[in-house]
Design a protein around this motif. Structure first.
Motif, PDB file in Angstrom:
ATOM      1  N   GLU A  14       0.824  -1.364  -0.116  1.00  0.00           N
ATOM      2  CA  GLU A  14      -0.050   0.107   0.090  1.00  0.00           C
ATOM      3  C   GLU A  14       0.732   1.163  -0.075  1.00  0.00           C
ATOM      4  N   SER A  15       2.032   1.225   0.696  1.00  0.00           N
ATOM      5  CA  SER A  15       2.876   2.402   1.012  1.00  0.00           C
ATOM      6  C   SER A  15       3.560   2.430  -0.594  1.00  0.00           C
ATOM      7  N   ALA A  16       3.823   1.448  -1.294  1.00  0.00           N
ATOM      8  CA  ALA A  16       4.579   1.535  -2.531  1.00  0.00           C
ATOM      9  C   ALA A  16       3.531   2.194  -3.487  1.00  0.00           C
ATOM     10  N   LEU A  17       2.485   1.656  -3.410  1.00  0.00           N
ATOM     11  CA  LEU A  17       1.390   2.039  -4.489  1.00  0.00           C
ATOM     12  C   LEU A  17       1.064   3.734  -4.145  1.00  0.00           C
ATOM     13  N   GLN A  18       0.988   4.033  -3.115  1.00  0.00           N
ATOM     14  CA  GLN A  18       0.881   5.537  -2.490  1.00  0.00           C
ATOM     15  C   GLN A  18       1.953   6.398  -3.091  1.00  0.00           C
ATOM     16  N   THR A  19       3.116   5.876  -2.740  1.00  0.00           N
ATOM     17  CA  THR A  19       4.205   6.764  -3.322  1.00  0.00           C
ATOM     18  C   THR A  19       4.508   7.022  -5.006  1.00  0.00           C
ATOM     19  N   VAL A  20       4.191   5.678  -5.750  1.00  0.00           N
ATOM     20  CA  VAL A  20       4.036   5.745  -6.934  1.00  0.00           C
ATOM     21  C   VAL A  20       2.923   6.964  -7.484  1.00  0.00           C
ATOM     22  N   SER A  21       1.767   6.903  -6.750  1.00  0.00           N
ATOM     23  CA  SER A  21       0.632   7.602  -7.141  1.00  0.00           C
ATOM     24  C   SER A  21       1.029   8.987  -7.040  1.00  0.00           C
ATOM     25  N   ILE A  22       1.657   9.625  -5.728  1.00  0.00           N
ATOM     26  CA  ILE A  22       1.995  10.662  -5.569  1.00  0.00           C
ATOM     27  C   ILE A  22       3.063  11.319  -6.557  1.00  0.00           C
ATOM     28  N   GLU A  23       4.107  10.496  -6.815  1.00  0.00           N
ATOM     29  CA  GLU A  23       5.132  10.838  -7.593  1.00  0.00           C
ATOM     30  C   GLU A  23       4.553  11.060  -9.054  1.00  0.00           C
ATOM     31  N   ARG A  24       3.707  10.191  -9.446  1.00  0.00           N
ATOM     32  CA  ARG A  24       2.934  10.117 -10.948  1.00  0.00           C
ATOM     33  C   ARG A  24       2.360  11.582 -10.736  1.00  0.00           C
ATOM     34  N   GLU A 156       5.617  15.828  -1.477  1.00  0.00           N
ATOM     35  CA  GLU A 156       6.442  14.645  -1.283  1.00  0.00           C
ATOM     36  C   GLU A 156       5.734  13.445  -0.964  1.00  0.00           C
ATOM     37  N   ALA A 157       6.328  12.251  -1.427  1.00  0.00           N
ATOM     38  CA  ALA A 157       5.634  11.033  -1.084  1.00  0.00           C
ATOM     39  C   ALA A 157       5.986  10.770   0.256  1.00  0.00           C
ATOM     40  N   CYS A 158       7.047  11.115   0.945  1.00  0.00           N
ATOM     41  CA  CYS A 158       7.380  11.003   2.451  1.00  0.00           C
ATOM     42  C   CYS A 158       6.050  11.428   3.218  1.00  0.00           C
TER      43      CYS A 158
END
Length: 332
Positions: A14-24, A156-158
């Motif tokens: 879930e964290s990975a998907l959220q990170t990619v979504s924010i950066e996209r 930021e994705a953080c």
């Protein structure tokens, strides 16, 4: 067992998907920004760098410094003379690396990086053009730059909004876009890239086949009137498993392979000539063909080619390459 920090209950996926979504979303904002002032400034930056005969000095510190180093390496390998200048070392003598006329490309998300102050002050005194990559248009870096490239503000994705993530991704994307635009402006080719990158698999792929081919007396050649018995002797001496058939002008007329020989062995070896058994339309390549393209040419057929003649503009054999030559060079 590792437990999530208080307030963070997401799974790793879930964290990975959220990170990619924010950066996209950040990249989408950057793409849209090119339709506005950023696009105008970007085009100006490409023009200034492409028209300059001097170097591009790339700088930045912290995470922005890591991005700057990567972009400088990409620029150098794609035809833009450049070097990385560490801001802290610049203030202790490395400003001497900056030559008259050099342009400066500085990365800083906030644009208030104190370590860049010495470089900016020096650039002002010596009249160097500064191209800034920053997310804050009112920052000290943006104000000091002749060409400010202002990135869109993105989250930021953080989850704490502290670790540079989306911001460094946008710097990287903009820097890559700059390098590719300059590559295209200069007409930089795969051959040029190979000249700057001779090592490793990439270097092997981008070598011209002239670097690998056998030449001169190593070539298995004979005229079409040569008896098959003599063809066998020539092929045995040269060990390429084939012989090129040439005319009186040295032009390649055909090719005889081991398979052609086996099919003809039941006949009269003295009465049968090279012209009788040759393939009149052999596959060839020119000396400037890249090694990777020759390998593809040899492997793409239903029956892969083991030896290939390299011919000049008059279709005369200039060399020959065996599949093992390509594999030994690092291609696979």
């Amino acid at each position: 067992m590792h437990r999530p920090l208080p307030g963070f209950s997401r799974t790793a996926l879930e964290s990975a998907l959220q990170t990619v979504s924010i950066e996209r979303k950040g990249l989408e904002a950057l793409e849209q920004a090119f339709s506005g002032p950023l696009g105008v400034a970007f085009s100006e930056a490409v023009d200034r760098i492409a028209e300059s005969r001097a170097r591009l000095i790339v700088t930045g510190i912290g995470k922005s410094g890591h991005i700057a180093r990567k972009i400088q390496a990409t620029l150098a390998s794609t035809g833009t003379p450049s070097l990385f200048l560490h801001p802290a070392e610049a203030a202790h003598g490395d400003l001497g690396m900056v030559a008259p006329g050099d342009l400066i490309l500085a990365f800083s998300n906030s644009g208030e990086t104190a370590e860049l102050a010495a470089i900016l002050a020096y650039a002002t005194r010596q009249n160097h053009c500064v191209i800034a990559v920053t997310a804050v248009g009112t920052s000290a870096l943006a104000r000091a730059a002749q060409i400010p490239l202002i990135l869109p503000t993105s989250a930021e994705a953080c989850p704490m909004g502290l670790a540079p993530t989306t911001s460094t991704l946008l710097q990287l994307a903009l820097g890559d876009a700059l390098a590719i635009a300059l590559l295209e402006r200069r007409g930089f080719t795969a051959r040029d890239f190979g000249a700057f990158h001779p090592g490793g698999l990439l270097g092997a792929r981008l070598r011209p086949i002239s670097d690998l081919m056998h030449t001169g007396d190593a070539l298995p050649l004979g005229q079409g009137s040569l008896p098959l018995r003599s063809v066998i002797l020539e092929m045995t001496r040269k060990s390429f498993g084939c012989m090129g058939v040439i005319d009186d002008n040295g032009e390649l007329q055909g090719l005889i392979t081991d398979a052609d020989l086996r099919r003809a062995l039941s006949g009269d070896l003295d009465a049968t000539t090279a012209a009788d058994v040759m393939n009149p339309a052999p596959v060839t390549a020119s000396a400037d063909t890249l090694a990777q393209d020759v390998l593809h040419l040899m492997n793409q057929r239903e029956r892969p080619i083991t030896s290939l003649f390299i011919v000049d503009t008059a279709h005369r054999p200039a060399g020959i390459v065996h599949i093992h030559d390509l594999l030994r060079s690092g291609l696979s």
